[in-house]
Design a protein around this motif. Structure first.
Motif, short mmCIF file in Angstrom:
data_model
loop_
_atom_site.label_atom_id
_atom_site.label_comp_id
_atom_site.label_asym_id
_atom_site.label_seq_id
_atom_site.Cartn_x
_atom_site.Cartn_y
_atom_site.Cartn_z
N ARG A 355 0.83 -1.21 0.00
CA ARG A 355 0.00 0.00 0.00
C ARG A 355 0.86 1.25 0.00
NH1 ARG A 355 -4.11 -2.76 3.16
NH2 ARG A 355 -3.48 -1.77 5.09
N ARG A 356 1.98 1.20 0.70
CA ARG A 356 2.91 2.34 0.67
C ARG A 356 3.38 2.60 -0.76
NH1 ARG A 356 8.32 2.86 0.30
NH2 ARG A 356 8.61 0.60 0.37
N LEU A 358 1.91 1.73 -3.51
CA LEU A 358 0.78 2.18 -4.34
C LEU A 358 0.42 3.63 -4.03
CD1 LEU A 358 -1.45 -1.03 -4.20
CD2 LEU A 358 -0.21 -0.18 -6.21
N LEU A 359 0.43 3.98 -2.76
CA LEU A 359 0.14 5.38 -2.39
C LEU A 359 1.20 6.32 -2.97
CD1 LEU A 359 -1.12 5.13 1.29
CD2 LEU A 359 -2.25 6.41 -0.55
N LYS A 362 0.41 6.64 -6.59
CA LYS A 362 -0.80 7.46 -6.79
C LYS A 362 -0.48 8.93 -6.55
CE LYS A 362 -5.52 7.84 -4.79
NZ LYS A 362 -6.42 7.77 -5.95
N GLY A 560 -10.00 8.59 -1.63
CA GLY A 560 -8.68 8.28 -2.20
C GLY A 560 -7.85 9.52 -2.43
N ARG A 563 -6.60 10.69 0.93
CA ARG A 563 -5.55 9.82 1.49
C ARG A 563 -4.22 9.99 0.74
NH1 ARG A 563 -7.17 6.41 6.00
NH2 ARG A 563 -9.45 6.46 5.92
N TYR A 567 -0.73 11.24 2.19
CA TYR A 567 0.55 10.58 1.96
C TYR A 567 1.59 11.60 1.52
CZ TYR A 567 4.32 7.99 -0.11
OH TYR A 567 5.58 7.56 -0.41
N THR B 590 -0.48 4.27 5.53
CA THR B 590 -0.53 3.08 4.66
C THR B 590 -1.47 2.02 5.25
OG1 THR B 590 1.37 2.08 5.77
CG2 THR B 590 1.83 3.46 3.86
N CYS B 597 -10.00 2.56 -2.23
CA CYS B 597 -9.84 4.01 -2.44
C CYS B 597 -8.67 4.36 -3.34
CB CYS B 597 -9.69 4.73 -1.10
SG CYS B 597 -11.22 4.74 -0.17
#
Lengths: 598, 598
Positions: A355-356, A358-359, A362, A560, A563, A567, B590, B597
């Motif tokens: 997820r890190r 991907l964030l 993004k 999203g 978030r 990030y 994360t 999202c």
């Protein structure tokens, strides 16, 4: 399944919920347009990109253009795709109705073009160059030049290139040697070699229109002695039919790590491979005035720089969507705290480290896309805003942002591609998957259209000091309007607004400190670090803008955005403090390093 | 011209002026060695690497191994190179005299191997895997297994692989499914598929010794039910001659972005392509005890992780030397403050931004090399230090440093390759130059032998908490001994010593904070950020050590060490503060990001 090219939902958000592009239709130039026409051309772009560009992206990489000494061989899918692209009128997307264009706002035309860069950056480069070439001639060519060269380009019959570099002159255009001698008929004969010419030879179009920087003998040395010429591959008769072959010869193709679908060439001008009219030299036609070539070329280059940023963004964006798709479908491992090996594996999107990654992607790609579209909106305002003040102000801000819009996506959307590979694990490293190609393709972007270092010098050495610092003041004022709205909105964005205020104040203080010391060499020694730090601040601003546009609205999409913005403010913006501290210290480590001590 | 592979001057500095490798010859195991034998084997390695490995590096990339459905075709230069390598005794460089080895210290054997990785990482991977395989069997195999498999590997007649991953089990070895059923004769029959097996098939050697993780039915689930087997490609008769073909079949090759010279395979075990002894299954021989396979494999993996870090370093190092060579010889542009376009161009090493990129590369690759050789020295101490305490302490510190030694070079020496391309400009992006291949090759390293994320979890979740934090305490004490020396030395290093003291204190405080909160999920959410920040602190330590070893000595080499160290302390170490602040905040961005999202 949604497209893995770009997110139309995100484009709609940026164009309509944020940039209010529909309001442009109130201006005379865009009066024929509406939300519906914008939507239609975006739909069309996505469809053509997905159907005609994406399918041969890998093939064009694996079977790159080949020169047999006579002809360049390119897989047939490229020509077919370009015919569909031109047939849909997309070459003239942003151009005047008068020359066959759609007269779209730049911001919309850019959004359309991003689909093609995401689908197949190698094939998209041909119209990319043609559009830049045509726009330059529309701005600086004669009506006759526009009729002869631009109209066939808009129709897709001709394509265009920009010929600046030479083997001994890449970043240093002052060292261009190509010579242009005036003939008795007022045209010129060119002699010289041009390196790194993308789209420099192929048979995808009937003709190729080269725009060539060269020196008219007797002119001043350096960049002030450069003139600009149209040098067609095939000479065009008065009635528009094709005549003799001009003396422009392909000396060879460069074989690149990525971006392989685009021919990249060394061209010889006037070396006698052909003799048009029986006399030596490649026939060239002067554009505008002698010795003003570089300023005309900058017209194209500024546009191309935004376009390079857009291409980097598109590659980062499609890589992110591929990584996200993989992360949601690939089972591997169990929740961190689970010790029971008999429960089923979870999709890797469940792992915080994935997820890190991907964030991060993004935040890079959506931040970059926002920046590029914002720049497109500025270009529209520079050209069509109601008052002269608004137009000048948009132009000034665009000038400031251009080196960042080129460099930041080239650095961070490449990093997004790096992370997209990492999310895929071993699979991402294979050519059976798509992401490794995005990474190879994207690696070009920090090099062409001015290297990273050149843009650092442009930003710190030219842009922030021009007009007594007016550009930097305007940037700071504009960001401050956003932060004021954020602080007034309270809640989480208020905190981020204050954080960004502090960062902007650091930019101002650091810039002052660098120049107040009165030592330009020291000030500029770390220009790339300056570029990178200001870039992060600017993209943080883009994220604050997006968070404000999302507001408190419900739903996964808006959540999203909030978030990813969070990030960026927590993981990314804090990186700048170490850079500011270094800059503020007027560090001379790089300057003082003796060349023999490496 | 000096080699563009590695710097022998730097190796000599690290091995002798810093690590005092010669003192190892006082220990019984290395008593036959001397500075002269170390020098001789380093000379030999450089010569063989330059003559037999480097020349086919590009060819093996362009003409990668090909599987025609029956056989794997590899350019003949690979087999020739491997014969020379084995013929020189280099496979057994670090192994006992008893099995035909040279009994070199690990630190010297690593330095030797780096030449081959710098010259041709794709070809070097075959002996790399063979050495790891042989070392595992030397530690855990029976005398019979050593005779049958290790001796022919040392001679270069057999090669080795490690077969862990499966298509559905990469990072998650708990999900390995390959099954091993015991036959009446006490041997096993294996059934399953193994993915990403480097060197998994070829005809470079007479036989391939696969070390395979598999499950004996009835064992516990997860990693505690994995056993280790020798599964030779061709069965070996009691007299050592080759017998029947075993049922290990190549299902296909993976086509990678880089590292193309090494075959990377999907292997089918026991699918009936061959039927040794007329019965189904691939014949396997248990290594050690049932269900202890993973712990044996870790023997090989810990060694391989250092080796991956070494390979990343070697690729970064040769890229740096290429970039430096280019920067010293490529004229482009003029000094920043020169406005006269008629003066000659200067070599680009004269531009501060190019020097910045070269200093960054130098600081990454020389810092990484120091770290890897330091780890080699620790391995030697773990095995041969005079007292049990010293051996235990070296082993503990090596355990702590292993995830960093694997991951830090994989990240930053890849970045060095990125900068090497950038220094070359457009030329660097072409396959006519070497640096783009280094970048593609090096991109594998953050993926294999445990991904970046896996090592983050290893460091923060296992290594810093093991033995009540004994490893972290030891690391901090060891670094503090260096900083104390630096502070005592006064001058510039004293300041850097204090800076590093502060960073180390931050590591201690942040680690405490992460674990004291009592929430393992939150603590581990940013394990990769922790890995990266501690990595930078450790490499800063390596630079302080090098600066102390250089002392105030005159000459370009020592001055270069001091300058590169200065670069690292001013440009690199300060990056960590933003990472520490993030970690300290127990950020849950994360963790809390909902998967829908994105």
């Amino acid at each position: 399944m949604a497209s893995l090219l770009l997110s139309r939902r995100d484009l709609d958000f940026l164009l309509h919920e944020w940039l209010d592009v529909e309001s442009l239709t109130a201006r005379p130039r865009f009066a024929d347009h509406s939300r519906e026409t914008f939507d239609a051309v975006l739909d069309l772009s996505e469809t053509i990109a997905a159907r005609h560009f994406a399918p041969h992206n890998k093939k064009n990489d694996a079977q790159e253009p080949r020169f047999d000494g006579e002809r360049v061989h390119i897989i047939p899918e490229v020509e077919e795709a370009l015919k569909v692209f031109a047939g849909a009128g997309l070459i003239g997307g942003g151009m005047d109705h008068e020359v066959g264009g759609m007269q779209l706002p730049s911001v919309v035309a850019n959004a359309c073009f991003a689909w093609f860069q995401a689908a197949n950056v190698g094939t998209a480069a041909y119209p990319f160059l043609t559009i830049g070439n045509a726009n330059l001639l529309l701005a600086h060519g004669t009506p006759g030049q526009i009729d002869t060269y631009v109209r066939p380009m808009v129709e897709g019959r001709f394509s265009g290139t920009m010929c600046l570099s030479e083997p001994q002159a890449g970043s240093s255009l002052a060292d261009v040697r190509t010579r242009a001698e005036q003939a008795d008929d007022g045209t010129y004969r060119l002699f010289g070699n041009k390196m790194w010419i993308s789209g420099g030879d192929h048979e995808l179009t009937e003709n190729i229109v080269h725009l060539v920087l060269a020196r008219i003998p007797g002119g001043p040395p350096g960049v002030k002695g450069l003139s600009l010429f149209i040098v067609p591959k095939v000479l065009v008769e008065a009635d528009g039919t094709l005549g003799e072959r001009n003396d422009v010869a392909l000396a060879g193709l460069n074989h690149k790590m990525g971006y392989r679908g685009t021919t990249n060439t060394l061209l010889n001008f006037g070396e006698g491979a052909f003799r048009p009219g029986g006399t030596p030299g490649a026939v060239g036609f002067l554009v505008g005035e002698p010795h003003h070539g570089l300023s005309y070329m900058f017209h194209m280059m500024n546009e191309a720089r935004i376009g390079v940023g857009l291409g980097a963004t598109a590659l980062g964006y499609t890589g992110y969507l591929h990584a996200l798709d993989y992360a949601r479908t690939r089972p591997q491992g169990r929740p961190l705290m689970a010790r029971d090996a008999t429960i089923p594996q979870i999709p890797i999107v469940g792992h915080p480290d994935v997820r890190r990654m991907l964030l991060a992607q993004k935040s890079y790609v959506e931040g970059a896309l926002a920046l590029i579209l914002y720049c497109g909106r500025l270009l529209d305002d520079e050209r069509t805003a109601p008052t002269a003040d608004e137009r000048a102000s948009a132009g000034l801000l665009l000038d400031m942002l251009t080196p960042i819009a080129k460099s930041w996506p080239s650095q961070w959307c490449l990093e997004a591609n790096n992370l997209a590979i990492q999310v895929h694990g071993g699979y991402g490293y294979t050519r059976e998957y798509n992401v490794e190609q995005f990474y190879r393709d994207n690696r070009l972007n920090p090099i062409h259209e001015g290297t990273h270092g050149v843009h650092g010098l442009d930003l710190l050495g030219r842009k922030v000091v021009m007009d007594g610092g007016a550009g930097l003041r305007l940037l700071i004022e504009t960001v401050s309007m956003t932060t004021a709205r954020a602080v007034a909105a309270e809640g989480q964005v208020a905190g981020f607004g204050r954080q960004l205020d502090a960062s902007v104040a650091r930019v101002a203080a650091v810039t002052r400190r660098l120049w107040e010391a009165g030592d330009a060499e020291t000030a500029l020694a770390n220009a790339s670090v300056y570029l990178e730090s200001v870039g992060h601040v600017v993209v943080a601003w883009m994220w604050l803008e997006q968070m404000l546009a999302a507001g408190g609205r419900g739903g996964a999409f808006y959540e999203g955005k909030r978030r990813a913005g969070q990030y960026f403010f927590r993981y990314e913006l804090p990186r700048t403090e170490a850079q500011f501290a270094l800059l503020e210290s007027l560090d001379r480590t790089t300057l003082d390093m003796p060349a023999d001590c490496f």
